[in-house]
Design a protein around this motif. Structure first.
Motif, PDB file in Angstrom:
ATOM      1  N   ASP A  64       0.837  -1.206   0.000  1.00  0.00           N
ATOM      2  CA  ASP A  64       0.000   0.000   0.000  1.00  0.00           C
ATOM      3  C   ASP A  64       0.871   1.254   0.000  1.00  0.00           C
ATOM      4  OD1 ASP A  64      -2.983   1.073   0.816  1.00  0.00           O
ATOM      5  OD2 ASP A  64      -1.411   2.227   1.808  1.00  0.00           O
ATOM      6  N   ARG A  65       1.866   1.271   0.858  1.00  0.00           N
ATOM      7  CA  ARG A  65       2.760   2.429   0.949  1.00  0.00           C
ATOM      8  C   ARG A  65       3.535   2.618  -0.357  1.00  0.00           C
ATOM      9  NH1 ARG A  65       4.342   1.387   5.471  1.00  0.00           N
ATOM     10  NH2 ARG A  65       6.019  -0.059   4.976  1.00  0.00           N
ATOM     11  N   ARG A  68       1.131   3.922  -3.207  1.00  0.00           N
ATOM     12  CA  ARG A  68       0.722   5.326  -3.020  1.00  0.00           C
ATOM     13  C   ARG A  68       1.881   6.284  -3.310  1.00  0.00           C
ATOM     14  NH1 ARG A  68      -4.297   5.769  -0.640  1.00  0.00           N
ATOM     15  NH2 ARG A  68      -5.127   3.850   0.276  1.00  0.00           N
ATOM     16  N   GLU A  71       2.375   6.414  -7.239  1.00  0.00           N
ATOM     17  CA  GLU A  71       1.379   7.184  -7.980  1.00  0.00           C
ATOM     18  C   GLU A  71       1.408   8.667  -7.607  1.00  0.00           C
ATOM     19  OE1 GLU A  71       0.228   5.710 -10.377  1.00  0.00           O
ATOM     20  OE2 GLU A  71       0.584   3.646  -9.774  1.00  0.00           O
ATOM     21  N   GLN A  72       1.671   8.962  -6.351  1.00  0.00           N
ATOM     22  CA  GLN A  72       1.743  10.361  -5.927  1.00  0.00           C
ATOM     23  C   GLN A  72       2.935  11.072  -6.557  1.00  0.00           C
ATOM     24  OE1 GLN A  72       1.682  10.123  -1.650  1.00  0.00           O
ATOM     25  NE2 GLN A  72      -0.469   9.476  -1.583  1.00  0.00           N
ATOM     26  N   PRO A  85      -4.500  10.272  -8.593  1.00  0.00           N
ATOM     27  CA  PRO A  85      -4.260   8.822  -8.552  1.00  0.00           C
ATOM     28  C   PRO A  85      -5.541   8.044  -8.293  1.00  0.00           C
ATOM     29  CG  PRO A  85      -2.627  10.001  -7.240  1.00  0.00           C
ATOM     30  CD  PRO A  85      -3.699  10.992  -7.587  1.00  0.00           C
ATOM     31  N   TYR A  87      -6.788   3.896  -7.373  1.00  0.00           N
ATOM     32  CA  TYR A  87      -6.168   2.697  -6.813  1.00  0.00           C
ATOM     33  C   TYR A  87      -7.070   1.466  -6.929  1.00  0.00           C
ATOM     34  CZ  TYR A  87      -3.156   6.219  -4.647  1.00  0.00           C
ATOM     35  OH  TYR A  87      -2.307   7.270  -4.435  1.00  0.00           O
ATOM     36  N   ALA A  99      -4.193  -0.590  -0.837  1.00  0.00           N
ATOM     37  CA  ALA A  99      -3.938  -0.357  -2.263  1.00  0.00           C
ATOM     38  C   ALA A  99      -2.873  -1.338  -2.749  1.00  0.00           C
ATOM     39  CB  ALA A  99      -3.467   1.076  -2.483  1.00  0.00           C
ATOM     40  N   GLY A 102      -2.419   0.819  -8.965  1.00  0.00           N
ATOM     41  CA  GLY A 102      -2.962   2.151  -9.213  1.00  0.00           C
ATOM     42  C   GLY A 102      -2.485   2.719 -10.528  1.00  0.00           C
TER      43      GLY A 102
END
Length: 207
Positions: A64-65, A68, A71-72, A85, A87, A99, A102
């Motif tokens: 997940d980290r 994110r 995509e960020q 973004p 997900y 997530a 994504g």
């Protein structure tokens, strides 16, 4: 004689059948042992399941980290050309959503002017390669942006040649020399980026 025989048979029967109290005690001991073994097995299985769940949850948290941040990074560098973004989620053993995938949409269309296209494609390419580990799709978008940037530079160079060639105030040799010089400069550099003049509707996506 007959009485003695009867007495012997009676004693034999009592010995072979055993005491009712002893039979009940044996059954209770056996049942108690089975229950303890069953509880021990359940506790072992519960512990193994908990360890498996904890491991899965940690893997999902790490994923997940990672997703994110990836995509960020695209969205932050892409700025006005990048979408928000989106997900794909997976439910963990703890019931929470994590997530696991994504994407970020990106505008890869040419701008109205070749000079602006150069600036725009530089931003798109930088956004594509912004994450620490770009995906194959990211490299694909970066390559597309670079190709369009090169085409725009060629167009700027072409326009510079045509402008100097058609200038009536210069000789043919001067025009050729000046045109070549401007063409090289135009290809290697460009005017200041003006976001208000850059627009388009062709979209791709970073993965």
């Amino acid at each position: 004689m007959n009485i003695g025989t009867a007495s012997s048979n009676f004693n034999y029967l009592n010995l072979s059948q055993g005491s009712p109290a002893q039979s009940t005690l044996s059954a209770q001991v056996s049942t108690g042992q089975d229950t303890e073994q069953s509880k021990a097995l359940e506790l072992k299985q519960d512990k193994e399941q908990q360890e498996s769940d904890d491991k899965k949850i940690q893997e999902l948290k790490d994923r997940d980290r990672e997703v994110r941040l990836h995509e960020q990074a695209h969205a932050a560098v892409g700025g006005q050309y990048a979408g928000a973004p989106s997900y794909d989620f997976e439910t963990g053993p703890d019931g929470k959503q994590y997530a696991v995938g994504g994407e970020v949409s990106i505008d890869v269309s040419e701008a109205n002017k070749p000079e602006d296209t150069i600036d725009k494609m530089q931003v798109v390419r930088a956004a594509a390669l912004a994450p620490a580990e770009p995906s194959p799709q990211d490299f694909k978008v970066a390559a597309e942006a670079q190709q369009k940037e090169q085409a725009a530079r060629a167009e700027v160079a072409k326009q510079a040649v045509e402008k100097d060639t058609n200038d009536p105030g210069t000789s043919s040799s001067q025009a050729t020399s000046t045109a070549n010089s401007r063409a090289i400069n135009a290809y290697n550099s460009h005017t200041e980026f003006n976001p208000s003049e850059a627009s388009g509707s062709n979209y791709n996506a970073f993965a």
